[in-house]
Design an enzyme around this catalytic site. Structure first.
Site, PDB file in Angstrom:
ATOM      1  N   HIS A   1      -3.475   1.001  -3.766  1.00 27.81           N
ATOM      2  CA  HIS A   1      -4.337   1.585  -2.744  1.00 27.81           C
ATOM      3  C   HIS A   1      -5.118   0.488  -2.023  1.00 27.81           C
ATOM      4  O   HIS A   1      -5.165  -0.652  -2.459  1.00 27.81           O
ATOM      5  CB  HIS A   1      -5.294   2.576  -3.402  1.00 27.81           C
ATOM      6  CG  HIS A   1      -4.607   3.603  -4.244  1.00 27.81           C
ATOM      7  ND1 HIS A   1      -4.261   4.843  -3.785  1.00 27.81           N
ATOM      8  CD2 HIS A   1      -4.164   3.542  -5.544  1.00 27.81           C
ATOM      9  CE1 HIS A   1      -3.650   5.529  -4.747  1.00 27.81           C
ATOM     10  NE2 HIS A   1      -3.578   4.750  -5.823  1.00 27.81           N
TER      11      HIS A   1
ATOM     12  N   ARG B   1       0.179   9.676  -4.461  1.00 29.57           N
ATOM     13  CA  ARG B   1       0.665   8.971  -3.275  1.00 29.57           C
ATOM     14  C   ARG B   1       1.373   7.658  -3.595  1.00 29.57           C
ATOM     15  O   ARG B   1       2.299   7.268  -2.883  1.00 29.57           O
ATOM     16  CB  ARG B   1      -0.470   8.749  -2.274  1.00 29.57           C
ATOM     17  CG  ARG B   1      -1.754   8.130  -2.821  1.00 29.57           C
ATOM     18  CD  ARG B   1      -2.865   8.391  -1.805  1.00 29.57           C
ATOM     19  NE  ARG B   1      -4.143   7.777  -2.126  1.00 29.57           N
ATOM     20  CZ  ARG B   1      -5.070   8.317  -2.889  1.00 29.57           C
ATOM     21  NH1 ARG B   1      -4.837   9.488  -3.487  1.00 29.57           N
ATOM     22  NH2 ARG B   1      -6.237   7.721  -3.091  1.00 29.57           N
TER      23      ARG B   1
ATOM     24  N   ARG C   1       0.862  -1.177   0.000  1.00 29.19           N
ATOM     25  CA  ARG C   1       0.000   0.000   0.000  1.00 29.19           C
ATOM     26  C   ARG C   1       0.905   1.235   0.000  1.00 29.19           C
ATOM     27  O   ARG C   1       2.032   1.202   0.508  1.00 29.19           O
ATOM     28  CB  ARG C   1      -0.883   0.003   1.237  1.00 29.19           C
ATOM     29  CG  ARG C   1      -1.943   1.100   1.231  1.00 29.19           C
ATOM     30  CD  ARG C   1      -2.821   1.012   2.468  1.00 29.19           C
ATOM     31  NE  ARG C   1      -3.775   2.110   2.509  1.00 29.19           N
ATOM     32  CZ  ARG C   1      -4.598   2.349   3.516  1.00 29.19           C
ATOM     33  NH1 ARG C   1      -4.570   1.556   4.580  1.00 29.19           N
ATOM     34  NH2 ARG C   1      -5.437   3.367   3.479  1.00 29.19           N
ATOM     35  N   HIS C   2       0.435   2.324  -0.572  1.00 25.60           N
ATOM     36  CA  HIS C   2       1.209   3.568  -0.561  1.00 25.60           C
ATOM     37  C   HIS C   2       1.482   3.994   0.884  1.00 25.60           C
ATOM     38  O   HIS C   2       0.793   3.571   1.827  1.00 25.60           O
ATOM     39  CB  HIS C   2       0.455   4.671  -1.299  1.00 25.60           C
ATOM     40  CG  HIS C   2      -0.899   4.968  -0.696  1.00 25.60           C
ATOM     41  ND1 HIS C   2      -1.059   5.724   0.439  1.00 25.60           N
ATOM     42  CD2 HIS C   2      -2.141   4.583  -1.074  1.00 25.60           C
ATOM     43  CE1 HIS C   2      -2.348   5.812   0.731  1.00 25.60           C
ATOM     44  NE2 HIS C   2      -3.030   5.126  -0.161  1.00 25.60           N
TER      45      HIS C   2
ATOM     46  N   ASN D   1      -5.086  10.395   4.749  1.00 30.49           N
ATOM     47  CA  ASN D   1      -5.201   9.377   5.794  1.00 30.49           C
ATOM     48  C   ASN D   1      -5.245  10.036   7.171  1.00 30.49           C
ATOM     49  O   ASN D   1      -6.031   9.636   8.041  1.00 30.49           O
ATOM     50  CB  ASN D   1      -4.036   8.394   5.742  1.00 30.49           C
ATOM     51  CG  ASN D   1      -4.034   7.526   4.501  1.00 30.49           C
ATOM     52  OD1 ASN D   1      -2.990   7.265   3.908  1.00 30.49           O
ATOM     53  ND2 ASN D   1      -5.215   7.053   4.097  1.00 30.49           N
TER      54      ASN D   1
ATOM     55  N   GLU E   1      -7.160   4.336  -7.079  1.00 31.04           N
ATOM     56  CA  GLU E   1      -8.090   3.977  -6.024  1.00 31.04           C
ATOM     57  C   GLU E   1      -9.531   4.065  -6.521  1.00 31.04           C
ATOM     58  O   GLU E   1      -9.830   4.766  -7.506  1.00 31.04           O
ATOM     59  CB  GLU E   1      -7.878   4.921  -4.823  1.00 31.04           C
ATOM     60  CG  GLU E   1      -8.767   4.652  -3.615  1.00 31.04           C
ATOM     61  CD  GLU E   1      -8.599   3.251  -3.036  1.00 31.04           C
ATOM     62  OE1 GLU E   1      -8.969   2.272  -3.726  1.00 31.04           O
ATOM     63  OE2 GLU E   1      -8.132   3.131  -1.883  1.00 31.04           O
TER      64      GLU E   1
END
Length: 394
Positions: free
Chosen positions: A326, A237, A185-186, A192, A260
């Site tokens: 994502h 990202r 995942r990034h 976030n 995403e």
């Protein structure tokens, strides 16, 4: 497509070559009973509307065995929805498959490689004696015949679902996933921290540290730079997460399809703002998160369809790949590679700061493992989805 794999099963060491001989009356009766049990499982699976596709794997090499399957399933399926698939390989490719079977199959547990290879060769001779090619009789049955993984013969294929199956088969490789696939995942993003949905934010300071730790981890794996592909989405990202790997000289490929899930009118909103402005969205997603489509956006179901050609490309790759993507994207990919139902993909736990590894296992079940980027030395542990109905994010 919701699919189920049905195998004959059995304990290791039982299935030696003479077990498959038509002269072995007791073994033939056992095989017929096992086949009928698998067929009943398929009937239940289809009748209960829990799935769309069932795959029956077995050595049904004669017309009589196929006719029995056909008659059994006709009670719940139309004729054109029962499709036979035959794989034909030349000697070189067949021998490679035989060697892999002898090395990895649990059927030969306790035997040396030479003993396993000899027995499997004898089994092939048993099948050759009774083999009748698919399409060789007057029965009007739908079939797909694949020769050396490159030549395809189709007969009687009709309808949307059958066409989707053919599309998937035509894009398969004879060397399916021979190399590990890595997933990350990034790093932590600004959204976030703010509990926001979607958008195109950059990484936080912690996110940059996640990216540096990912780079260190990949370098320590010891894979030469020209022997690893890195795939990211086109959003900031994931590109920033892979930037240090790019500086190190690893090749990067950016996929729009890895973006995403698009949250439509909810893009850039916090989750509390969504509950306040669009309470119906919050409630509908709790009812069915997989099929709910954001207004002007996507659903998980849409995302799974979007990832079709990414999955096909991963299946056909001839070297290891690292996918930096994502949360929702990785959930869908994990469900596919772990043989999980697509509808259950929404429950996978995909935290920051970890690397996942999909490891092919020959004729055994592939492994999906996870390791923390911050633990030295790395500890790979098996991973499966974790049902968490309170998860809000994407």
């Amino acid at each position: 497509i919701n699919a189920e794999y049905m195998g004959f099963g059995g304990e290791p060491g039982k299935f030696r070559a003479d077990y498959f001989s038509p002269d072995n009356v007791e073994a033939t009766r056992e095989r017929e009973q096992a086949l009928d049990k698998a067929l009943q499982d398929i009937k239940d699976y289809v009748s209960e509307k829990t799935g769309r596709v069932a795959v029956l794997d077995g050595q049904t090499v004669s017309v009589n065995w196929r006719a029995h399957i056909h008659d059994y399933l006709r009670e719940v399926l139309d004729t054109d929805r029962i499709i036979y698939m035959e794989l034909i390989s030349d000697d070189d490719l067949a021998q490679e498959n035989v060697r892999r079977k002898a090395l990895t199959s649990p059927e030969y547990e306790g035997l040396s490689y030479e003993e396993a290879l000899s027995d499997y060769q004898k089994r092939i001779e048993v099948f050759k004696a009774v083999y009748e090619p698919v399409g060789s009789c007057q029965l009007n049955r739908s079939f797909i015949k694949i020769i050396n993984g490159v030549e395809h013969h189709l007969y009687g294929i009709r309808g949307f679902l059958a066409s989707r199956i053919v599309h998937w088969i035509l894009n398969l490789s004879t060397r399916r996933c021979q190399y590990p696939i890595y997933f990350s995942r990034h790093g932590q993003s600004e959204y976030n921290l703010e509990d926001r949905i979607g958008g195109n934010p950059g990484l936080t300071k912690q996110g940059m540290q996640d990216a540096k730790m990912l780079t260190e981890f990949i370098i320590e794996l010891g894979i030469p730079k020209n022997d690893l592909q890195i795939w990211t989405s086109k959003l900031k990202r994931t590109c920033q997460t892979a930037q240090f790997l790019e500086i190190e000289g690893y090749p990067i490929k950016r996929w729009q399809a890895l973006n995403e899930i698009h949250a439509g009118i909810c893009e850039n909103l916090t989750y509390s703002e969504v509950r306040e402005k669009y309470p119906f969205i919050h409630e509908m997603r709790k009812i069915d998160k997989y099929t709910f489509r954001y207004p002007d956006g996507e659903s998980y179901q849409d995302l799974v369809s979007r990832l079709d050609h990414v999955i096909t490309a991963l299946e056909r790759e001839t070297m290891p790949v690292l996918v930096v993507a994502h949360q929702a994207v990785l959930r869908a990919l994990f469900a596919y590679f772990d043989d999980d139902a697509a509808e259950d993909s929404v429950n996978w736990d995909v935290p920051h700061g970890h690397l996942w590894r999909y490891v092919p296992e020959g004729h055994g079940r592939p492994r999906l493992e996870r390791a923390s980027l911050y633990q030295k030395p790395p500890q790979w542990t098996p991973t499966t989805r974790q049902s968490n109905p309170d998860q809000r994010h994407v």
